[in-house]
Design a protein around this motif. Structure first.
Motif, short mmCIF file in Angstrom:
data_model
loop_
_atom_site.label_atom_id
_atom_site.label_comp_id
_atom_site.label_asym_id
_atom_site.label_seq_id
_atom_site.Cartn_x
_atom_site.Cartn_y
_atom_site.Cartn_z
N ALA A 213 13.85 -3.87 5.47
CA ALA A 213 12.94 -3.59 4.35
C ALA A 213 11.59 -3.09 4.87
CB ALA A 213 12.75 -4.83 3.50
N ASP A 214 11.10 -3.70 5.95
CA ASP A 214 9.83 -3.24 6.54
C ASP A 214 9.95 -1.81 7.05
OD1 ASP A 214 8.70 -5.69 6.01
OD2 ASP A 214 9.04 -6.50 8.02
N THR A 215 11.08 -1.52 7.71
CA THR A 215 11.30 -0.17 8.23
C THR A 215 11.38 0.84 7.09
OG1 THR A 215 12.49 -1.04 10.15
CG2 THR A 215 12.85 1.28 9.59
N ILE A 216 12.11 0.47 6.03
CA ILE A 216 12.25 1.36 4.88
C ILE A 216 10.90 1.60 4.21
CG2 ILE A 216 13.24 1.54 2.56
CD1 ILE A 216 15.70 0.10 3.65
N SER A 217 10.12 0.53 4.07
CA SER A 217 8.80 0.67 3.43
C SER A 217 7.92 1.63 4.22
CB SER A 217 8.13 -0.70 3.32
OG SER A 217 8.85 -1.55 2.45
N GLN A 218 7.95 1.52 5.55
CA GLN A 218 7.15 2.42 6.37
C GLN A 218 7.66 3.86 6.26
OE1 GLN A 218 4.26 1.48 8.04
NE2 GLN A 218 4.08 3.71 8.07
N ALA A 219 8.99 4.00 6.21
CA ALA A 219 9.57 5.34 6.05
C ALA A 219 9.17 5.94 4.71
CB ALA A 219 11.09 5.27 6.16
N ALA A 220 9.14 5.11 3.68
CA ALA A 220 8.73 5.59 2.35
C ALA A 220 7.28 6.05 2.37
CB ALA A 220 8.93 4.49 1.31
N ILE A 221 6.42 5.27 3.03
CA ILE A 221 5.00 5.64 3.11
C ILE A 221 4.84 6.97 3.85
CG2 ILE A 221 2.80 5.00 4.16
CD1 ILE A 221 3.57 2.06 3.65
N ASN A 222 5.53 7.11 4.97
CA ASN A 222 5.41 8.33 5.78
C ASN A 222 5.95 9.55 5.02
OD1 ASN A 222 4.36 6.79 7.85
ND2 ASN A 222 6.30 6.60 8.94
N THR A 223 7.08 9.37 4.34
CA THR A 223 7.68 10.49 3.61
C THR A 223 6.82 10.87 2.41
OG1 THR A 223 9.88 9.69 4.27
CG2 THR A 223 9.78 11.33 2.53
N GLU A 224 6.29 9.88 1.72
CA GLU A 224 5.38 10.15 0.60
C GLU A 224 4.15 10.91 1.08
OE1 GLU A 224 5.47 9.86 -2.54
OE2 GLU A 224 6.71 8.18 -3.20
N ALA A 225 3.63 10.50 2.23
CA ALA A 225 2.44 11.17 2.77
C ALA A 225 2.76 12.62 3.14
CB ALA A 225 1.93 10.42 4.00
#
Length: 272
Positions: A213-225
């Motif tokens: 979940a932590d990895t996915i959350s960071q991936a979501a932040i990076n992709t959104e950015a």
């Protein structure tokens, strides 16, 4: 002989197309400012529009994977709660077995202890049967549940379930005699070990999911950015572009007005 003069001939020949171009640029800039998105249609920039579509799809897939992981964590927590309830009842059974194994008790005393033990065993069986998540039993089957913990093929985390319906404490414990109570001690120790091992497995599974979940959350932040950098309007740059468009539009209009005045002056001279 009469003279016919087309005054439009004296207007700057490219001013009309220039005005249209500036108006379209101003319209595009206004759309970017009002929507906050600099690419509002494919014609604005086909290449960037394709990139935005891919990033948007990736963001959505990541968000779904995050929901999957959260559901997996919830499933693990439900299973752990069930195991904890069973463990408490088994521990109470062992306390009764220790008491029943004492030689100072009468048969009537052991009969009372056996009745409580029978109720506990029924509670254990009910808990094992009724511990479910979204209609799926969690404590009475030897099988695995796969959680799609990422947006790609093979991004799965598996939970190996255990069938606890065969525990000694589900119905084979007999505290009506001293010998039965002594035998129950070893049986209940085996049950407690089985429950401890399963609970540890559930805890490890939950830790893996929370890490995912932590990895996915960071991936979501990076992709959104990344998507925002490509898609979102640079307000300062767009304001400068809008201002430039307004200035150019005024210039084109001024040129047209001046050309019209010149043409009218020439016509007046010719007609005079």
């Amino acid at each position: 002989m009469s003279i016919t003069v087309n005054s439009a001939m004296f207007v700057a020949p490219q001013s009309g197309s220039q005005l249209f171009k500036v108006q379209e640029e101003s319209k595009s800039s206004f759309a970017a400012l009002s929507s906050g998105i600099k690419i509002n249609q494919a014609s604005d920039n086909p290449g960037l529009m394709g990139m935005i579509s891919r990033l948007t799809s990736e963001v959505r897939n990541i968000n779904v994977a995050r929901q999957n992981v959260n559901q997996g964590v919830s499933l693990s927590q439900v299973a752990q709660t069930g195991v904890s309830i069973v463990s408490d009842d088994v521990q109470r059974l062992r306390e009764l077995a220790v008491q029943a194994a004492n030689g100072t008790l009468s048969d009537a005393d052991r009969s009372n202890l056996h009745q409580e033990a029978a109720q506990l065993q029924q509670n254990i069986a009910d808990t094992i049967r009724d511990t479910q998540f979204n209609g799926q039993s969690l404590l009475d089957r030897n099988s695995s549940i796969s959680i799609q913990s990422g947006s790609g093929a093979g991004d799965q985390t598996d939970l190996q379930l255990r069938d606890l319906s065969g525990l000694n404490s589900t119905g084979t414990i007999d505290l009506s005699s001293q010998a039965g109570a002594e035998a129950a001690l070893a049986q209940l120790d085996a049950d407690l070990q089985e429950l401890s091992d399963f609970n540890s497995s559930l805890g490890s599974y939950q830790n893996r999911l929370e890490a995912a979940a932590d990895t996915i959350s960071q991936a979501a932040i990076n992709t959104e950015a990344a998507r925002a950098q490509v898609r979102d309007t640079d307000i300062a740059a767009e304001m400068a572009r809008q201002t430039g468009s307004a200035i150019r539009m005024q210039s084109v209009i001024a040129v047209q007005a001046q050309a019209t005045q010149i043409s009218e002056h020439i016509v007046a001279r010719l007609m005079g």
